[in-house]
Design an enzyme around this catalytic site. Structure first.
Site, PDB file in Angstrom:
ATOM      1  N   CYS A 337      89.090  65.365  50.326  1.00  0.00           N
ATOM      2  CA  CYS A 337      89.353  64.931  51.704  1.00  0.00           C
ATOM      3  C   CYS A 337      89.843  63.497  51.812  1.00  0.00           C
ATOM      4  O   CYS A 337      90.731  63.200  52.607  1.00  0.00           O
ATOM      5  CB  CYS A 337      88.134  65.174  52.583  1.00  0.00           C
ATOM      6  SG  CYS A 337      86.736  64.063  52.258  1.00  0.00           S
ATOM      7  N   ASP A 419      93.755  65.855  60.969  1.00  0.00           N
ATOM      8  CA  ASP A 419      93.082  66.102  59.689  1.00  0.00           C
ATOM      9  C   ASP A 419      93.992  66.947  58.813  1.00  0.00           C
ATOM     10  O   ASP A 419      94.404  68.035  59.203  1.00  0.00           O
ATOM     11  CB  ASP A 419      91.758  66.825  59.945  1.00  0.00           C
ATOM     12  CG  ASP A 419      90.869  66.893  58.704  1.00  0.00           C
ATOM     13  OD1 ASP A 419      91.346  66.548  57.608  1.00  0.00           O
ATOM     14  OD2 ASP A 419      89.694  67.291  58.842  1.00  0.00           O
ATOM     15  N   TYR A 579      80.208  67.069  46.975  1.00  0.00           N
ATOM     16  CA  TYR A 579      80.004  66.338  48.225  1.00  0.00           C
ATOM     17  C   TYR A 579      80.179  67.234  49.441  1.00  0.00           C
ATOM     18  O   TYR A 579      79.809  66.871  50.562  1.00  0.00           O
ATOM     19  CB  TYR A 579      80.928  65.118  48.293  1.00  0.00           C
ATOM     20  CG  TYR A 579      82.336  65.401  48.768  1.00  0.00           C
ATOM     21  CD1 TYR A 579      82.696  65.238  50.094  1.00  0.00           C
ATOM     22  CD2 TYR A 579      83.326  65.847  47.885  1.00  0.00           C
ATOM     23  CE1 TYR A 579      83.987  65.487  50.535  1.00  0.00           C
ATOM     24  CE2 TYR A 579      84.604  66.097  48.314  1.00  0.00           C
ATOM     25  CZ  TYR A 579      84.936  65.921  49.639  1.00  0.00           C
ATOM     26  OH  TYR A 579      86.216  66.176  50.066  1.00  0.00           O
TER      27      TYR A 579
END
Length: 733
Positions: A337, A419, A579
């Protein structure tokens, strides 16, 4: 091309018919006869005739150009006045030969003619972008300097210097963004005599955060310098209780990056005439930064196997990624990300759009379309990973852009979420946004685009459920504060972090928060409404920061607010996780019993040794602990994420800090571990100072030291940064 080939497998062919369709009988027949222009960079070098007869002149088609009549006005030189224009447009940092300007603001061009123009001489400037340029689409712009009406861009004669005119040109504040070709055309009898195609006069037009009429206008000068002009950044990672930071080199002004950003739009086949619309452009960019469905820039990889590319942790910034994508035309491996967000930020700032990288800690990824993140446990209290579909990412990075939203009601402009990490599809493509941050805070999820998905990322309730042997789920706890614990971005003008959680949601439990979440439910986002009795027993887990290779000491506190003493049968589940919250390796289960007196707290110390977790780490540095407990009819649970801290690199810079003067940087590291580091890549980069450089070490033995010195020559002045990253098979920063 339509090829029809008929053949027989047993006999000689009786005929072979090959038919080629001309453009006039193309698949566009019956519609507009030309395809929509989608390419900015790859256009014909000679796209305009040097002499173009007027439509009403009756002149037969002849040669491409005519020799000017004796004494006729002609152009001898075009000077794009870069030394004047670039500082005025804040584009001096772009490492490019051509002029770069921002729309809605005047720039000057110095044109030298064969003799001083007279009032009878008529000329115009022409700016073209893409193939088949058209005035009504904004891709062909005519600028006039007399009484004759021209196109939407305004022009004026700034200064008359005899043979030379200094011309001022102001693009409209909604002009197409991209690379324009520049011509000077002189009225010569029955037509227009143009200058020859000259790539040196090509012009890049960007969005303009300094122009009040531009959709990206940002009123604050310090914010403009941070969110448009800063080519270095900080991206926050780790967990809410242990925030770490990663330097990221955006490098939007480095050589080749502006063309790379335009190439991305070309590769997406975005129509040229839509590229002045910032809403459409950022939405297209969100889809193109990932390669999930459109051969975009980056391939996501959340595994431990990066053998077919580079580990996401090994990148120092965006420049190498973008240049590799342009040079190969193949998506770059690999990203997670923060890499998607870092590269997207470069794309946005390079084109002039104010942008920043955001980190949401404890970010919900809800796969069931509601505002509930369901965590399921077995009857014995251990996590039921098989039946848990939702996940809570330790953190998730996205971007915000500052734009006007004329398509939304008043008050919903400003910062918008975009995003590029591929999570869910939006209108058939893996992309997200732009979603108004103000709308998310108010629960106005009816407005485009994807506000509901972002609302869930920061507002989901975590519902703890027990699954019995028959598959029946019974909620025993709801945590309304775990998700969206903190939202951070880099502060303006410094490397410290700025919390912006309040821009996404009201304080938990406030009247405004209740109103916002109720409104969100009206738009289809269901929250949890389980009615659970007030719990008299609770548990929390705390720990001190822990370095890789050290033992982890957990402090587990049981609180009893009841009138009776409680005996808790508790369980600790220990895992290595990505994560994203997904388990990589489960390595320890431990049962223990604790008795908690009435109205008292009882602390249990649990130690997880390095020998227990190290063999299971792989390349992950995140430990996940879940304590569950049962006392009579009450169930308790707590979750703790521990990010292991890695050793730091040392950077030393020497030499005179002046532009165009050689300097030196030395990066050093000592392996503090009891095991060797294998297959080590050390990279460093500094926008305006030095490009990406990498050195490989096959092994660094325990307690061994390395030192690497490189020279560089600064290109840009002002405060500059160099970042170094070390990556190996066993330790990833």
């Amino acid at each position: 091309m339509d090829n029809t080939v008929q053949d027989s497998t047993d006999e000689p062919p009786s005929f072979i018919s090959v038919t080629t369709m001309s453009q006039s009988t193309s698949t566009y027949r019956g519609r507009y006869t030309e395809p929509v222009p989608t390419s900015n960079l790859s256009t014909l070098e000679e796209d305009f005739p040097e002499f173009e007869p007027f439509d009403d002149s009756g002149t037969e088609a002849g040669p491409r150009s005519y020799a000017p009549a004796a004494g006729a006005l002609s152009v001898q030189n075009i000077d794009m006045c870069q030394q004047v224009n670039k500082p005025n447009h804040f584009t001096s940092a772009y490492d490019i030969e051509n002029l770069v300007v921002r729309r809605g603001q005047e720039f000057i061009i110095r044109v030298t003619f064969s003799h001083p123009p007279t009032p009878e001489d008529d000329f115009q400037l022409e700016f073209l972008i893409g193939s088949n340029p058209s005035a009504n689409k904004g891709s062909l712009v005519v600028v006039t300097f007399g009484a004759r009406h021209g196109g939407p861009w305004s022009g004026r004669i700034v200064e008359n210097q005899g043979q030379t005119l200094v011309l001022g040109v102001t693009p409209t504040a909604d002009a197409i963004v991209g690379k324009f070709r520049t011509y000077v055309a002189i009225v010569a009898g029955s037509g227009l005599q143009r200058t020859k195609r000259d790539p040196q006069t090509d012009l890049y037009v960007l969005y303009n955060a300094w122009c009040p009429e531009d959709a990206v206008f940002l009123p604050d000068e310090a914010e403009r310098r941070e969110y448009v002009l800063n080519d270095c950044g900080v991206i926050y990672q780790g967990s809410a209780g242990s925030v770490a930071q990663r330097d990221w080199m955006y490098g939007q002004f480095e050589r080749g990056i502006l063309d790379a950003c335009i190439y991305i739009l070309d590769a997406s086949r975005m129509p040229i005439y839509n590229r002045g619309n910032v809403i459409k452009l950022v939405r297209k960019g969100s889809a193109m930064i990932n390669s999930q469905d459109d051969n975009g820039v980056l391939v996501g990889n959340w595994s431990d196997d990066y053998s077919m590319g580079k580990a996401p942790t090994s990148w120092t910034g965006s420049v190498r990624i973008l240049l590799q994508y342009v040079n190969t035309g193949v998506p770059v491996c690999y990203a997670q990300c923060w890499v998607f967000a870092g590269v997207f930020n470069t794309f946005l700032r390079c084109l002039g759009i104010p942008a920043r990288v955001i980190t949401n800690f404890s970010s919900a990824h809800d796969n069931t379309g509601n505002l509930k993140t369901d965590l399921i446990f077995k009857p014995d209290g251990t996590p039921d990973k098989r039946h848990t579909r939702d996940s809570i990412w330790n953190y998730h990075c996205w971007n915000e852009v500052y734009i006007v939203r004329p398509d939304l009601p008043p008050g919903l402009s400003g910062w918008q979420v975009v995003d590029a990490t591929p999570q869910e599809t939006s209108d058939g493509h893996f992309r997200c946004g732009p979603a108004s941050v103000a709308a998310i805070k108010e629960g106005l999820l009816c407005h485009p685009f994807d506000a509901g998905f972002v609302f869930a990322e920061v507002n989901s309730d975590v519902v703890f459920l027990k699954r019995d042997r028959y598959g029946t789920l019974t909620p025993f706890r709801v945590d309304k504060t775990h998700v969206g614990q903190a939202v951070y971005t880099k502060a303006v003008g410094s490397s410290s972090r700025m919390e912006i959680t309040h821009t996404y949601k009201y304080p938990e439990g406030s009247a405004e928060d209740t109103r916002s979440t109720s409104r969100a439910e009206e738009y289809g986002c269901e929250r949890d409404h389980s009615e659970l009795p007030d719990a008299q027993l609770s548990v929390t887990i705390t720990t001190n920061p822990c370095s890789l290779g050290q033992d982890v000491n957990l402090m587990v506190d049981f609180h009893n607010q009841g009138e009776l003493s409680r005996t808790v049968h508790a369980h600790l589940a220990s895992s290595v996780v990505f994560y994203t919250g997904v388990t990589a390796n489960h390595f320890k289960d431990q049962d223990f019993v604790v008795t908690v007196a009435a109205f008292q707290m009882e602390r249990v110390m649990l130690k997880i040794t390095a020998q227990e977790y190290m063999p299971h780490l792989g390349s992950q540095l995140c430990l996940h602990f879940v304590v569950t407990g049962q006392a009579d009819d009450q169930s308790v649970t707590a979750i703790k994420v521990v990010d292991l801290v890695t050793p730091k690199l040392t950077l030393e810079v020497s030499g005179q800090p002046q532009v165009n003067q050689e300097m030196f940087v030395t990066v050093s590291f000592t392996n503090p571990f009891s095991f060797p580091l294998e297959n080590v890549d050390l990279s460093m980069e500094g926008p305006g100072l030095m490009g990406d450089r990498t050195r490989h070490y096959s092994v660094i033995e325990p307690q061994a030291s390395i030192s690497w010195m490189e020279s560089f020559v600064p290109r840009l002045d002002g405060p500059r940064r160099i970042v170094a990253v070390m990556d190996s098979n066993t330790v990833r920063q």
